[in-house]
Design an enzyme around this catalytic site. Structure first.
Site, short mmCIF file in Angstrom:
data_model
loop_
_atom_site.label_atom_id
_atom_site.label_comp_id
_atom_site.label_asym_id
_atom_site.label_seq_id
_atom_site.Cartn_x
_atom_site.Cartn_y
_atom_site.Cartn_z
N GLU A 33 0.83 -1.21 0.00
CA GLU A 33 0.00 0.00 0.00
C GLU A 33 0.86 1.26 0.00
O GLU A 33 0.62 2.18 -0.76
CB GLU A 33 -0.96 0.01 1.20
CG GLU A 33 -2.21 -0.84 1.00
CD GLU A 33 -1.95 -2.33 1.12
OE1 GLU A 33 -0.87 -2.72 1.59
OE2 GLU A 33 -2.84 -3.12 0.73
N HIS B 244 -10.85 -5.40 9.87
CA HIS B 244 -11.42 -5.09 8.56
C HIS B 244 -12.72 -4.32 8.67
O HIS B 244 -13.44 -4.20 7.69
CB HIS B 244 -11.70 -6.38 7.78
CG HIS B 244 -10.49 -7.17 7.42
ND1 HIS B 244 -9.90 -8.03 8.28
CD2 HIS B 244 -9.78 -7.21 6.27
CE1 HIS B 244 -8.86 -8.59 7.69
NE2 HIS B 244 -8.76 -8.11 6.47
#
Lengths: 403, 362
Positions: B91, B160
């Site tokens: 990322e 998440h």
């Protein structure tokens, strides 16, 4: 890390297992055929470490006395180019001395010198075109100097005064110049590395490249690995220029080599540039060097290295080597050296004195450039401050700000 | 004292009535064309890529796999490797790459498989994308869109399932969007792509498959929704309810239940978290004299906290008949257990309960 990723990996493995026949052929063939590597089989179990193979040799052009070791490797630059390079190296040195002292006297908050690494800056800058985009880490002001950033611009930036193109918004030595294609320095280490790849991707095919400087310490950041990976897979014209000075601020790396020098850096960068543009591929240059100065004004290097070590390297200075080289060509002598030092010192002090006297940028600049267009809530803050300053002006040093 | 506190879900109401939560309200107007949020996003990206050669999208699995949530379906086939780029699982790497591409004149759309993973790259988002324009004194702007699913998802637990609205909304230099409907998603994403500054678009995984009506206007190629403007989803006169993203749905469902009891709530869909449209909120509160903020994120320093604080600092504070109240997600990492997960974020009946308590209605 992604949940979905690990699931899809599982599927992939299962898919492979299903085709057992294929699997058998794969492992019985004379060479392993894994998708991730092209290599050979071995039946001997052993560790592979740094002593298992010889390190990459260090390329050099000049010996310690400035003599060209191999005539074919002499860059044979025009005299005026070489003289500009040498003068810039000396000027960088002189500027460093004065600005470093000014930090020590509390006139500016921070500074970083480039002692010992001058050849890296000037040698690489000279081999690039001005259109090439530069991502520096922070110790690359020689590149800017060589590109035409003026002494006044350096001083003004360090003082964050009204002459600073950055309007006093950044700490000292975080230079940037759109005109000179030099991206504003970002403090967090290695963030410039993937960004450089992104810019190289944008510039692909334009005939220009991106050069990205970083220190050996930065190479430990995750960004570095991602940047290398992307640059290769996206085939980007980028030069990763690692300044390996052997210390990540205070942590030494295990091995050190000698052999840097301006001719070497010039030749290597020139070749890397040609290759990168032609092949659309990244190139990594590791410049082995020695940072003679402290890491920054927040550092005292005597805590982690001996004065003898520093002295030894001072005697092996790249500027000295380049001076010998110029002398053998009849381009330089003691007299010229003295004159250059005097002129450089005078120029820096003139810029320094002028910079110190300049006003700070207008206080209201505090609110600009957060967004392209000033949003109402920021405008409101600006107006509130204006009203406040109008009312209590006698309590603020308003006359030191530009109006 | 209690009324000024956040009503976090586990404390307020019992666990008994939580089962109905996942059932969506299906009574929306059916006159207009229906479109899922996923398709609206896809259309927005497609149209903007067609309109501007500099726009490209990158992220994990956005190309050949059509995106982890199929938002980029068909784009790789249409635009090829050059403009739809699969990235390695890094990322901070691809976010930095996007920032660099933007600095060099491109207009990247940086997709995160979820915003949970964007934490790996938060330095690039805040310190580089968000501040380069300021640090370069206005010479280098970073036109970039960071987008992907944000907030509570379903059955994916602590790491998440969380809202980053407040995180990004905290930072000057960024613009932060949190759309709800398909129109919101399309119009706001298109505006974000054309914006000169970095924009964070917080989508919601569960909403991707939800269909909303699309007006004829919204189907047009130049349908843009301005950043910084909220939308009144349902007018009302008794209380103002602010919400963003999926919590708008919760607020609307709560408002529907309240309407059955004669309470008319005005539901404001914030759309933008930074800048926050305080004008719409204060106008509404001046009319209703009551405010409830609803969000799925955590209470501390949250979006609701910000709205309440700003209200208190403004003249509109004197229009309030009762202290304003925040209804937020429970102040804990998201539990995995299905029944507890449902109870950890506001439900319509919690909205009803909070409104009634606020209005002192039994």
């Amino acid at each position: 890390m992604a949940l979905n990723k690990s699931i899809s990996l599982l599927f992939r493995i299962r898919k492979h297992l299903r085709n057992k026949n294929q699997l058998c052929t794969r492992f019985s063939s004379s060479q392993p055929n894994f998708p991730g590597a092209k290599t050979s089989w071995t039946e001997k179990l052993q560790f592979t470490d740094s002593s298992s193979y010889s390190p990459i040799p260090v390329y050099r052009v000049l010996d310690r006395r400035g003599n060209v070791l191999h005539p074919a490797e002499d860059p044979k630059l025009p005299d005026d180019v070489m003289l500009k390079m040498y003068k810039d190296m000396i000027l960088l040195n002189v500027m460093d001395k004065i600005l470093y002292e000014s930090q020590r006297q509390g006139r500016i908050s921070f500074y970083m010198t480039s002692y010992g690494e001058e050849a890296i800056h000037i040698g690489s800058a000279a081999a690039l075109k001005l259109e090439d985009l530069v991502y520096g880490q922070y110790r690359e002001c020689g590149v800017l100097l060589h590109r035409g950033y003026t002494l006044q611009e350096f001083v003004d930036q360090c003082y964050g005064n009204v002459g600073d193109m950055g309007k006093g918004k950044q700490m000292p030595v975080h230079y940037g110049s759109k005109k000179l294609n030099f991206i504003t320095i970002s403090s967090p280490l290695a963030t410039q590395m993937p960004q450089a790849v992104g810019s190289a991707y944008a510039l692909k095919g334009s005939g220009t490249i991106v050069i990205c400087y970083f220190g050996d310490g930065s190479a430990s950041e995750g960004d570095a690995h991602a940047a290398f990976n992307f640059s290769a897979t996206l085939e980007c014209p980028v030069i990763f220029f690692c300044r390996n000075n052997g210390y990540a601020i205070s942590t030494p790396v295990l091995e050190q080599y000698r052999g840097d020098g301006i001719a070497t850096v010039y030749k290597a960068t020139q070749l890397a540039r040609e290759y990168s543009i032609k092949e659309n591929k990244p190139v990594l240059i590791e410049a082995l060097t020695y940072r003679v100065g402290d890491h920054s004004t927040s550092d005292d290097s005597s805590a982690y290295r001996s004065p003898e070590e520093v002295l030894e390297w001072t005697n092996d200075y790249p500027t000295k080597k380049f001076r010998f080289y110029l002398e053998t060509k009849g381009l330089w002598n003691e007299q010229k050296e003295k004159e250059l030092l005097t002129v450089s010192r005078k120029e820096v002090l003139t810029a320094f004195n002028a910079g110190e006297k300049k006003l700070k940028p207008k206080w209201s600049e505090l609110y600009t450039d957060v967004y392209k267009f000033l949003p109402p809530h920021i405008k409101k803050q600006q107006q509130e401050m204006a009203v406040h300053l109008q009312k209590y002006k006698q309590h603020y040093p308003l006359n030191s700000f530009s109006s | 004292m209690a009324s000024r506190n956040t009503l976090t879900m586990l404390s307020a109401s019992g666990f008994g009535k939580m089962l109905a939560r996942r059932a969506f309200s299906t009574s929306r107007a059916v006159a207009a064309k229906q479109m899922t949020v996923r398709d609206a996003l896809n259309q927005a990206i497609d149209e903007e890529m067609e309109r501007d050669e500099r726009v490209f999208i990158l992220g994990e699995e956005v190309a050949q796999y059509d995106g982890a949530y199929k938002v980029t379906r068909g784009l790789w086939k249409k635009y090829g490797d050059k403009r739809v780029i699969d990235t390695p699982i890094s990322e901070m790497g691809f976010t930095g790459l996007a920032a660099g591409a933007a600095m060099a004149g491109l207009r990247p759309i940086c997709e995160f498989m979820t915003f949970n993973f964007a934490m790996q790259s938060i330095d690039q988002i805040i310190n580089s994308a968000g501040k380069t324009f300021y640090m370069s004194a206005g010479r280098v702007n970073v036109p970039i869109v960071f987008r992907g699913p944000n907030g509570a998802a379903s059955g994916v637990a602590a790491q998440h399932s969380q809202c980053f609205g407040a995180w990004y909304a905290h930072c000057p230099g960024l613009k932060v969007l949190s759309p709800y409907s398909s129109e919101d998603h399309k119009g706001l994403l298109k505006t974000a792509i054309r914006d000169p500054d970095p924009v964070v678009c917080l989508e919601n995984e569960i909403l991707y498959g939800t269909a909303f009506p699309m007006s004829d206007e919204a189907l047009e190629k130049d349908f843009l929704i301005p950043i910084g403007k909220a939308k009144i989803e349902k007018p009302g006169k008794h209380i103002t309810i602010t919400a963003h993203s999926k919590a708008v749905e919760t607020a609307l469902e709560g408002a529907k239940l309240l309407a059955g009891e004669g309470i008319e709530a005005e539901v404001i869909n914030l759309r933008s978290l930074r800048p926050l449209d305080m004008e719409s909120i204060t106008k509404s509160v001046a009319k209703t004299n009551h405010l409830l903020s609803v969000e799925q994120g955590w209470p501390t320093c949250g979006i609701g906290a910000e709205i309440l604080a700003r209200l208190m600092e403004s003249e509109i504070f004197y229009h309030l008949d009762q202290p304003a109240v925040r209804l937020t997600g429970a102040d804990i990492p998201m539990p995995y257990t299905k029944s507890l997960e449902a109870a950890a974020i506001p439900r319509p009946e919690d909205v009803v309960d909070a409104v009634k308590r606020l209005l002192k209605v039994k």
